[in-house]
Design an enzyme around this catalytic site. Sequence first.
Site, short mmCIF file in Angstrom:
data_model
loop_
_atom_site.label_atom_id
_atom_site.label_comp_id
_atom_site.label_asym_id
_atom_site.label_seq_id
_atom_site.Cartn_x
_atom_site.Cartn_y
_atom_site.Cartn_z
CG HIS A 198 -1.86 -1.09 1.35
ND1 HIS A 198 -2.86 -1.31 0.43
CD2 HIS A 198 -1.98 -2.08 2.30
CE1 HIS A 198 -3.57 -2.38 0.79
NE2 HIS A 198 -3.06 -2.86 1.92
CB CYS A 243 -4.07 2.65 -1.49
SG CYS A 243 -2.90 1.32 -1.85
CG HIS A 246 -4.87 -1.97 -3.48
ND1 HIS A 246 -3.87 -1.90 -2.53
CD2 HIS A 246 -4.71 -3.16 -4.12
CE1 HIS A 246 -3.14 -3.00 -2.57
NE2 HIS A 246 -3.62 -3.78 -3.53
CG MET A 251 -7.30 1.50 0.01
SD MET A 251 -6.02 0.22 0.10
CE MET A 251 -5.39 0.51 1.76
#
Length: 258
Positions: A198, A243, A246, A251
Amino acid sequence: DSAKDSNLKQEIMIKTLFLVVGLLAGHIAAAPVEDAAAAERNAPSHGHELFETPDNSASVAVQRGRELFPMLIGTKCARFCSEARFCSDRDSGKPMMSVSDAIVVKGPGKALEMLALNDNLNTLVQSDSMCTRRHAMARAAGLAAGLALAQVNAPGYAAETKMVKMGADSGQLVFVPDEITICKGDTVTWVNNKGGPHNVVFDEEAVPDGVKVEAISMDGLLGDEGETFSKKFDTAGSYAYYCEPHRGAGMNANLVVQ
């Protein structure tokens, strides 16, 4: 979980403050004053009874053998004030001298600390701002615990750190929590939890004016669980971040700095 921890921390700080103030009040109440009879003999007489007040509150205070803020009191006139001034003010219709008027503080530093403590307690009760109340509570707790005024007024004294998980415990690709509110000077620490790697990248279209996203975003990725990334925020406003690996999975998160 982070929000619950923050609320628990604030509750503990409030309870600690009142505990310290309570202990301080107990210590104060236990301090003796000059013998009431001696004060009675030494008080000058000008034809008036010094404590001839409707509720005899000042006389009662002396008879109880206790004084307010003993660590701050230097010297007092007999029975809190001279009879001449007391009677003069009474006969002229002026308001009677308050206890604070009769107290002589040992030094300017202690006087300032006492005033600052009162100001911070008033702010804690009256302010509508969460950050103002939090800072006042931290400073008041510090002063009540005996810290110097310079210490509690130092930049960053009341600052906090909020934790954000990167990836839910269940493995879901989200920030937990995905929306937090902090105060200027606070720090946010992102912890790589599940589903990594991440990172934290701020949206250049959704940050306060003058803030450079390159300065607050991550350069790389967090791959191992438990790795962290921290950033201090000094500019008020709303921030949106995501992120990068993602983002398509949703996210995303928001940060509000007050």
